[in-house]
Enzyme design. Structure first.
Site, PDB file in Angstrom:
ATOM      1  N   CYS A  47     -18.831  -2.383   2.522  1.00 18.37           N
ATOM      2  CA  CYS A  47     -17.975  -1.253   2.877  1.00 18.37           C
ATOM      3  C   CYS A  47     -18.495  -0.708   4.203  1.00 18.37           C
ATOM      4  CB  CYS A  47     -18.079  -0.179   1.790  1.00 18.37           C
ATOM      5  SG  CYS A  47     -17.051   1.260   2.138  1.00 18.37           S
ATOM      6  N   ASN A  52     -10.507  -4.684  -0.349  1.00 20.80           N
ATOM      7  CA  ASN A  52     -10.516  -3.571  -1.294  1.00 20.80           C
ATOM      8  C   ASN A  52      -9.671  -3.838  -2.527  1.00 20.80           C
ATOM      9  OD1 ASN A  52     -12.148  -1.468  -0.354  1.00 20.80           O
ATOM     10  ND2 ASN A  52     -10.711  -1.050   1.294  1.00 20.80           N
ATOM     11  N   TYR A  98     -14.842  10.092  -0.610  1.00 21.64           N
ATOM     12  CA  TYR A  98     -13.836   9.694  -1.613  1.00 21.64           C
ATOM     13  C   TYR A  98     -13.955  10.539  -2.882  1.00 21.64           C
ATOM     14  CZ  TYR A  98     -11.942   5.590   0.757  1.00 21.64           C
ATOM     15  OH  TYR A  98     -11.289   4.759   1.628  1.00 21.64           O
ATOM     16  N   ARG A 123       0.840  -1.205   0.000  1.00 20.84           N
ATOM     17  CA  ARG A 123       0.000   0.000   0.000  1.00 20.84           C
ATOM     18  C   ARG A 123       0.873   1.253   0.000  1.00 20.84           C
ATOM     19  NH1 ARG A 123      -4.659   1.596   4.523  1.00 20.84           N
ATOM     20  NH2 ARG A 123      -4.811   3.797   3.906  1.00 20.84           N
ATOM     21  N   HIS A 143     -16.962   3.496  -2.826  1.00 20.46           N
ATOM     22  CA  HIS A 143     -16.025   4.633  -2.757  1.00 20.46           C
ATOM     23  C   HIS A 143     -16.278   5.633  -3.882  1.00 20.46           C
ATOM     24  CE1 HIS A 143     -12.826   2.381  -0.164  1.00 20.46           C
ATOM     25  NE2 HIS A 143     -14.042   2.378   0.352  1.00 20.46           N
TER      26      HIS A 143
HETATM   27  C1  G6P Z   1     -12.460   3.667   4.695  1.00 18.36           C
HETATM   28  C2  G6P Z   1     -12.884   2.744   3.591  1.00 18.36           C
HETATM   29  C3  G6P Z   1     -12.157   1.423   3.649  1.00 18.36           C
HETATM   30  C4  G6P Z   1     -10.665   1.699   3.690  1.00 18.36           C
HETATM   31  C5  G6P Z   1     -10.368   2.453   4.946  1.00 18.36           C
HETATM   32  C6  G6P Z   1      -8.897   2.792   5.018  1.00 18.36           C
HETATM   33  O1  G6P Z   1     -13.189   3.376   5.808  1.00 18.36           O
HETATM   34  O2  G6P Z   1     -14.283   2.528   3.618  1.00 18.36           O
HETATM   35  O3  G6P Z   1     -12.478   0.685   2.489  1.00 18.36           O
HETATM   36  O4  G6P Z   1      -9.902   0.496   3.664  1.00 18.36           O
HETATM   37  O5  G6P Z   1     -11.089   3.662   5.014  1.00 18.36           O
HETATM   38  O6  G6P Z   1      -8.637   3.188   6.352  1.00 18.36           O
HETATM   39  P1  G6P Z   1      -7.108   3.254   6.836  1.00 18.36           P
HETATM   40  O7  G6P Z   1      -7.210   3.578   8.299  1.00 18.36           O
HETATM   41  O8  G6P Z   1      -6.496   1.908   6.552  1.00 18.36           O
HETATM   42  O9  G6P Z   1      -6.473   4.343   5.998  1.00 18.36           O
END
Ligand code: G6P
Length: 424
Positions: free
Chosen positions: A162, A141, A242, A87, A192
Site C-alpha cells: 500500500c 485493492n 481510512y 468503482r 486501510h
Molecule cells: C489511497 C490508498 C489506495 C487507493 C487510493 C485511491 O492512496 O492507499 O489503496 O487506491 O488511495 O486513490 P484515488 O485517487 O483513486 O481515489
C-alpha cells in the site's frame, strides 16, 4: 498486470531511479483487450521515459500474459476489474441504502474483492505453471484481502503493498525535517485499517507529543474531516485516515452524500482526472511522470513497489511496512490472516516484526473487519451469495441485515458480467 494503469509511469520512474541497485532488463506491461487503448498510450510513454533515461530496459506491451510471465522474477499487479465504472457502482449503490460507499472499505470494497480475487487467482494459476518462483507484489485493492486470498488459494508467494505507509513517512519527513532513515514508525492492523503505534526520530519517541496535535497523514482520496483529539489521545496511537469511515461514520456518510450530489463520487472525480492524465500521456513530447499523478490517492505507490523488489533482489534486510501472513504477530487473529506490519525484507522474503503494543480498544474492530474479510474472500472464491451476505451483515459499517440483503443483491446484479463464479 494492469500495465495500462495511469499509475504505470510511477513504476517506470521507480525502475529508472533505482537502476544502479536494481538493474531491470525487461518490463512487460500486460493488459486485457478492454484496456488495450490505455496500454498503448501508457506503454509508449513508458518507452519514451526509458529512452530519455538512456537505460537498457526493454519495455514490452502485450495482451498475452502467459508470454509476459516467461522468466519473470517479479509480477506486480495494479488492476481494476470493471475499470472505474465498476468503482462508481461500488461508491453509489451503498449510498442508496444509507451506507458508506467506498473503493476498498465496506460494501464497495467487498464488491471489488468479489470481482478481483478470481481474476488474480487465474493469474496465479499461470504463474504456478510458468514462473512458480516469481514474487507477486500485489497492489490491487483491496490489497490485504487479495493478498490473503492468493496466499490461501494458490502456491504463489504474494506480498501486499500500500502507498499509505510511504505517505506517512513523507508526512513525518516534512513534519520533523529529517530524511526517512532517521524515522521509525510502527504500524499495527490491516490494510486501510492500521494504527501507528510508535514514531521515533533518531530513536527518540515522538508519539506522545503528536497525539491530537496533528491531523495526521491523509490521502487525497478521503474527505478531510477532523479527528476528535481526545479520542486520539485516549487511543495513544494515530489511526489510518481510512479509520475515519469507522470513528466518524456519521460525518463521513453525510460528507459522501453531499459531495457526490455536488461533484459526483470519488470515482467520478478520478475518472475526470484519469481522462486528463491520458490526454497528457499521449503527448509525444512527454517523457517523464507528470506531477498531476500526485493528485491521485495512490501516489508514490511505485516507490513502495520498487523499494520492495530492490530489497528482495539485494537481500537488503531493511524494514518496510507490508501486507503479510500474521503467523503469531497479532495473537487475537488467525495465523493465516493477512496483516499490515513492519517486516525485515530479505532475499527469502519479508520477516514480520513483533509489534510493541496493540491498544486494547482496537483489537475488537481489527478482528471484526478481518472476520468480514475472510468470509468475503471465501465468498469470492466459491461464488457463494450466502457467504457474501454473512460477510456484509457482519461488516461494522452495515447497520442491518435487512439492508445488507437488498444492497448485496443489487450490487451482485449490477456486477453480473464481472462475477462469473456467482452467475456461472
Ligand atoms: C489511497 C490508498 C489506495 C487507493 C487510493 C485511491 O492512496 O492507499 O489503496 O487506491 O488511495 O486513490 P484515488 O485517487 O483513486 O481515489
Amino acid at each position: 498486470m494492469g500495465g495500462g494503469s495511469s499509475y504505470t509511469p510511477e513504476l517506470i520512474e521507480g525502475f529508472i531511479l533505482n537502476y544502479k541497485e536494481f538493474p531491470v532488463t525487461e518490463v512487460w506491461l500486460v493488459d486485457i483487450p478492454e484496456g488495450k487503448h490505455k496500454l498503448d498510450i501508457v506503454g509508449k510513454l513508458a518507452q519514451r521515459m526509458v529512452e530519455r533515461a538512456n537505460l537498457p530496459i526493454a519495455v514490452h506491451l502485450t495482451l498475452d500474459r502467459r508470454e509476459a510471465l516467461k522468466g519473470a522474477d517479479f509480477v506486480s499487479t495494479q488492476m481494476r476489474v470493471g475499470l472505474l465504472q465498476a468503482r462508481i457502482w461500488d461508491e453509489t449503490i451503498p449510498l442508496k441504502y444509507g451506507v458508506i460507499g467506498q473503493e476498498t472499505t465496506g460494501p464497495g470494497g467487498m464488491m471489488k474483492a468479489l470481482r478481483t480475487i478470481p481474476a488474480l487467482l487465474d493469474i496465479c494459476k499461470d504463474m504456478e505453471e510458468i514462473c512458480p518462483d516469481a514474487w507477486m507484489l500485489n497492489f490491487t485493492n483491496p490489497a490485504g484481502m487479495v493478498t490473503e486470498a492468493i496466499n490461501k488459494h494458490s502456491k504463489i508467494r504474494a506480498i501486499g503493498l500500500c502507498n499509505a505507509p510511504t505517505g506517512i513517512y513523507k508526512w513525518l519527513m516534512d513534519l520533523y525535517d529529517v530524511p526517512a532513515e532517521h524515522i521509525y514508525a510502527e504500524f499495527v492492523g490491516l490494510n486501510h485499517l492500521h494504527w501507528v503505534t510508535q514514531v521515533r526520530i533518531d530513536g527518540e519517541s515522538k508519539l506522545e507529543g503528536m497525539l491530537g496535535e496533528h491531523e495526521g497523514y491523509t490521502g487525497k482520496n478521503v474527505p478531510q474531516s477532523s479527528w476528535n483529539k481526545d479520542l486520539i489521545r485516549a487511543l495513544g496511537a494515530i489511526p489510518s485516515y481510512y479509520l475515519k469511515y469507522f470513528y466518524l461514520q456519521k460525518e463521513m456518510l453525510e460528507d459522501q452524500i453531499e459531495t457526490s450530489a455536488r461533484e459526483g463520487t470519488r470515482a467520478e472525480v478520478v475518472k475526470r482526472l484519469e481522462d486528463e492524465l491520458f490526454t497528457l500521456y499521449q503527448d509525444p513530447n512527454l517523457s517523464e511522470k507528470p506531477k498531476q499523478l500526485e493528485q491521485r490517492g495512490g501516489a508514490y505507490y511505485s516507490e513502495a513497489a520498487v523499494r520492495l523488489m530492490k530489497s528482495l533482489y539485494n537481500d537488503t534486510r531493511d524494514i518496510q511496512t507490508l501486507n503479510v501472513l500474521n503467523g503469531n504477530i497479532l495473537d487475537f487473529l488467525p495465523p493465516d490472516a493477512c496483516i499490515e506490519v513492519n517486516c525485515v525484507v530479505t532475499k527469502q522474503g519479508p520477516i514480520p516484526l513483533p509489534v510493541s503494543n496493540v491498544p486494547l480498544a482496537v483489537k475488537g474492530l481489527i478482528h471484526a473487519v478481518k472476520t468480514y474479510e475472510q468470509l468475503a474472500i471465501e465468498a469470492a472464491v466459491h461464488g457463494d451469495r450466502s457467504l457474501a451476505l454473512l460477510a456484509l451483515s457482519h461488516h461494522p459499517l452495515v447497520p442491518s441485515a435487512n439492508i445488507a440483503e437488498p444492497m448485496l443483491d443489487e450490487m451482485l446484479a449490477q456486477n453480473k458480467h464481472f462475477l462469473p463464479r456467482f452467475f456461472s
